[in-house]
Design a protein around this motif. Structure first.
Motif, PDB file in Angstrom:
ATOM      1  N   GLU A  90       0.836  -1.190   0.000  1.00 30.74           N
ATOM      2  CA  GLU A  90       0.000   0.000   0.000  1.00 30.74           C
ATOM      3  C   GLU A  90       0.880   1.252   0.000  1.00 30.74           C
ATOM      4  O   GLU A  90       1.999   1.253   0.521  1.00 30.74           O
ATOM      5  CB  GLU A  90      -0.938   0.019   1.203  1.00 30.74           C
ATOM      6  CG  GLU A  90      -0.258   0.137   2.557  1.00 30.74           C
ATOM      7  CD  GLU A  90       0.084  -1.202   3.181  1.00 30.74           C
ATOM      8  OE1 GLU A  90       0.274  -1.238   4.407  1.00 30.74           O
ATOM      9  OE2 GLU A  90       0.164  -2.192   2.438  1.00 30.74           O
ATOM     10  N   PRO A  91       0.404   2.340  -0.619  1.00 36.16           N
ATOM     11  CA  PRO A  91       1.219   3.555  -0.713  1.00 36.16           C
ATOM     12  C   PRO A  91       1.374   4.244   0.631  1.00 36.16           C
ATOM     13  O   PRO A  91       0.665   3.945   1.600  1.00 36.16           O
ATOM     14  CB  PRO A  91       0.419   4.431  -1.693  1.00 36.16           C
ATOM     15  CG  PRO A  91      -0.994   3.960  -1.553  1.00 36.16           C
ATOM     16  CD  PRO A  91      -0.899   2.485  -1.293  1.00 36.16           C
ATOM     17  N   CYS A 145      11.049  -1.183   3.717  1.00 36.99           N
ATOM     18  CA  CYS A 145      12.344  -0.525   3.628  1.00 36.99           C
ATOM     19  C   CYS A 145      12.201   0.992   3.719  1.00 36.99           C
ATOM     20  O   CYS A 145      13.016   1.669   4.353  1.00 36.99           O
ATOM     21  CB  CYS A 145      13.071  -0.928   2.345  1.00 36.99           C
ATOM     22  SG  CYS A 145      12.166  -0.591   0.808  1.00 36.99           S
ATOM     23  N   ARG A 146      11.136   1.538   3.118  1.00 39.03           N
ATOM     24  CA  ARG A 146      10.954   2.990   3.152  1.00 39.03           C
ATOM     25  C   ARG A 146      10.593   3.467   4.554  1.00 39.03           C
ATOM     26  O   ARG A 146      10.973   4.578   4.961  1.00 39.03           O
ATOM     27  CB  ARG A 146       9.914   3.429   2.125  1.00 39.03           C
ATOM     28  CG  ARG A 146       8.509   2.875   2.314  1.00 39.03           C
ATOM     29  CD  ARG A 146       7.623   3.188   1.115  1.00 39.03           C
ATOM     30  NE  ARG A 146       6.222   2.823   1.314  1.00 39.03           N
ATOM     31  CZ  ARG A 146       5.741   1.618   1.089  1.00 39.03           C
ATOM     32  NH1 ARG A 146       6.535   0.659   0.645  1.00 39.03           N
ATOM     33  NH2 ARG A 146       4.452   1.368   1.279  1.00 39.03           N
ATOM     34  N   ASP A 147       9.855   2.644   5.320  1.00 41.21           N
ATOM     35  CA  ASP A 147       9.494   3.020   6.688  1.00 41.21           C
ATOM     36  C   ASP A 147      10.724   3.059   7.594  1.00 41.21           C
ATOM     37  O   ASP A 147      10.923   4.010   8.353  1.00 41.21           O
ATOM     38  CB  ASP A 147       8.474   2.037   7.260  1.00 41.21           C
ATOM     39  CG  ASP A 147       7.183   1.984   6.459  1.00 41.21           C
ATOM     40  OD1 ASP A 147       6.723   3.045   6.003  1.00 41.21           O
ATOM     41  OD2 ASP A 147       6.652   0.872   6.265  1.00 41.21           O
ATOM     42  N   SER A 148      11.549   2.020   7.507  1.00 42.95           N
ATOM     43  CA  SER A 148      12.733   1.973   8.376  1.00 42.95           C
ATOM     44  C   SER A 148      13.765   3.009   7.954  1.00 42.95           C
ATOM     45  O   SER A 148      14.483   3.561   8.797  1.00 42.95           O
ATOM     46  CB  SER A 148      13.337   0.569   8.388  1.00 42.95           C
ATOM     47  OG  SER A 148      13.735   0.166   7.095  1.00 42.95           O
ATOM     48  N   PRO A 160      10.386  11.394   1.896  1.00 44.87           N
ATOM     49  CA  PRO A 160      10.103  10.249   1.026  1.00 44.87           C
ATOM     50  C   PRO A 160       9.165  10.554  -0.128  1.00 44.87           C
ATOM     51  O   PRO A 160       9.370  10.060  -1.245  1.00 44.87           O
ATOM     52  CB  PRO A 160       9.473   9.225   1.982  1.00 44.87           C
ATOM     53  CG  PRO A 160       9.958   9.609   3.330  1.00 44.87           C
ATOM     54  CD  PRO A 160      10.091  11.088   3.311  1.00 44.87           C
ATOM     55  N   GLU A 161       8.123  11.351   0.105  1.00 41.55           N
ATOM     56  CA  GLU A 161       7.146  11.600  -0.950  1.00 41.55           C
ATOM     57  C   GLU A 161       7.758  12.333  -2.145  1.00 41.55           C
ATOM     58  O   GLU A 161       7.204  12.300  -3.244  1.00 41.55           O
ATOM     59  CB  GLU A 161       5.949  12.386  -0.408  1.00 41.55           C
ATOM     60  CG  GLU A 161       6.279  13.730   0.195  1.00 41.55           C
ATOM     61  CD  GLU A 161       6.603  13.679   1.679  1.00 41.55           C
ATOM     62  OE1 GLU A 161       6.601  14.749   2.313  1.00 41.55           O
ATOM     63  OE2 GLU A 161       6.859  12.561   2.188  1.00 41.55           O
ATOM     64  N   GLN A 162       8.899  12.977  -1.949  1.00 31.76           N
ATOM     65  CA  GLN A 162       9.558  13.687  -3.043  1.00 31.76           C
ATOM     66  C   GLN A 162      10.391  12.755  -3.920  1.00 31.76           C
ATOM     67  O   GLN A 162      10.905  13.189  -4.952  1.00 31.76           O
ATOM     68  CB  GLN A 162      10.459  14.795  -2.478  1.00 31.76           C
ATOM     69  CG  GLN A 162       9.705  15.850  -1.679  1.00 31.76           C
ATOM     70  CD  GLN A 162      10.611  16.671  -0.797  1.00 31.76           C
ATOM     71  OE1 GLN A 162      11.536  16.160  -0.161  1.00 31.76           O
ATOM     72  NE2 GLN A 162      10.359  17.977  -0.746  1.00 31.76           N
ATOM     73  N   ALA A 163      10.519  11.498  -3.527  1.00 29.36           N
ATOM     74  CA  ALA A 163      11.365  10.550  -4.255  1.00 29.36           C
ATOM     75  C   ALA A 163      10.566   9.458  -4.945  1.00 29.36           C
ATOM     76  O   ALA A 163      11.148   8.474  -5.403  1.00 29.36           O
ATOM     77  CB  ALA A 163      12.374   9.908  -3.296  1.00 29.36           C
TER      78      ALA A 163
END
Length: 329
Positions: free
Chosen positions: A201-202, A218-221, A297-300
């Motif tokens: 999920e996004p 991975c993005r959360d950690s 993160p949202e910018q990547a």
């Protein structure tokens, strides 16, 4: 075995009716600063009847801007690139002398229940510097005034919730004064504390939620690592990229896989941006190929843009192949 690898990455969107797409931004081109050599690169967009231009965003990433004049029923992106995965030493860098030892910012007095641990760390770090073989005058912080100004977007630190507050207070008490030793240990500690899960999920969980759940993608950690680094006084950024790595099949055969991945980078004077993979607990190496590095993160996101309201399906595939490189005569 050849270290040259060909990657084909396909992203396919399908819409239930013809739709207008707003300008689309594609962040799927390796960074010029990538330490893994990129030998060839090509991007193809379908439908081909579109305007495509390459730009550099405000963070130095190479991005493709795509504009469609007509309605479309699909949107396909194909990336083909060749990279050289020759092994490299992830520790092949040298810190500036004044950055070799670390102390928490005075602001962390508010994090430590006793209020004394940060001051003790600062005193120990100063003693370490004075006891070194080479004598250097310590500056007031890890970064010079010019570095602080240039890195301001990567040092923004939101308030810590109770879980992050507790983690920081505990870490400050036991962290090494040696900068690199501390960062390596921190990366390993978060990798051990946060279980990895595939999350389709996004969106990104907040550092507080990731610590509370003790699991995350991975993005959360990576975002948690960035929050911790910034509270400890380091400039840190979020990196989205490819992770190419060798694995073994059930039959014992070696195979090469590739996935979109995320990790954190800290700016260390003398070394520049150094990557930390909080999923593995290791520093980034030849298999980590950065595509976008940003403060948040949202910018990547690999692909972003406006879309008419519709029912859409999404599919991603990646294929890798080792290339045979003829020997020089």
């Amino acid at each position: 075995m050849s270290s040259h690898v060909l990657l084909t990455h396909q992203t396919r969107y399908r819409y239930d009716r013809p739709v207008f797409l707003g300008p689309q931004t594609i962040r799927l081109r390796p960074s010029r600063s990538a330490r893994t050599p990129v030998r060839a690169y090509a991007l193809r967009v379908d439908p081909a009847e579109c305007q495509q231009s390459w730009q550099q965003d405000e963070f130095g990433n190479q991005v493709a801007e795509v504009v469609f004049a007509e309605r479309v029923t699909h949107f396909d992106i194909t990336v083909r690139l060749e990279v050289d995965l020759s092994p490299r030493n992830a520790f092949d860098f040298t810190l500036a002398p004044e950055a070799r030892y670390w102390a928490p910012p005075v602001a962390l007095d508010a994090v430590s229940p006793a209020g004394s641990a940060p001051l003790q760390r600062q005193q120990q770090a100063a003693q370490q510097q004075q006891a070194g073989a080479a004598m250097f005058a310590p500056r007031s912080g890890l970064y010079s005034p010019d570095e602080q100004a240039a890195l301001s977007a990567y040092r923004a630190t939101p308030a810590a919730g109770p879980y992050l507050h507790t983690f920081l207070a505990d870490w400050v008490k036991k962290a090494s004064c040696d900068t690199l030793d501390m960062l390596v240990a921190l990366n390993r500690a978060l990798a051990g504390h946060i279980g990895y899960q595939v999350r389709l999920e996004p969106g990104i969980w907040s550092p507080e939620e990731t610590l509370a759940r003790e699991t995350g993608s991975c993005r959360d950690s990576a975002w948690l690592m960035i929050a911790v680094l910034r509270h400890l006084g380091f400039a840190a950024r979020f990196v989205s990229g490819y992770l190419l790595q060798s694995t073994r099949t059930a039959e014992g055969e070696e195979t090469l896989t590739c996935d979109l991945h995320a990790w954190a980078e800290a700016f260390l004077p003398g070394a520049g941006w150094v990557g930390f993979d909080t999923t593995s607990g290791l520093l980034t190496a030849q298999g980590h190929l950065p595509l976008a590095a940003t403060p948040a993160p949202e910018q990547a996101a690999p692909v972003s843009g406006l879309l008419d309201q519709c029912n859409a399906t999404f599919d991603v595939s990646m294929q890798t192949a080792r290339l045979v490189i003829p020997e020089s005569v």
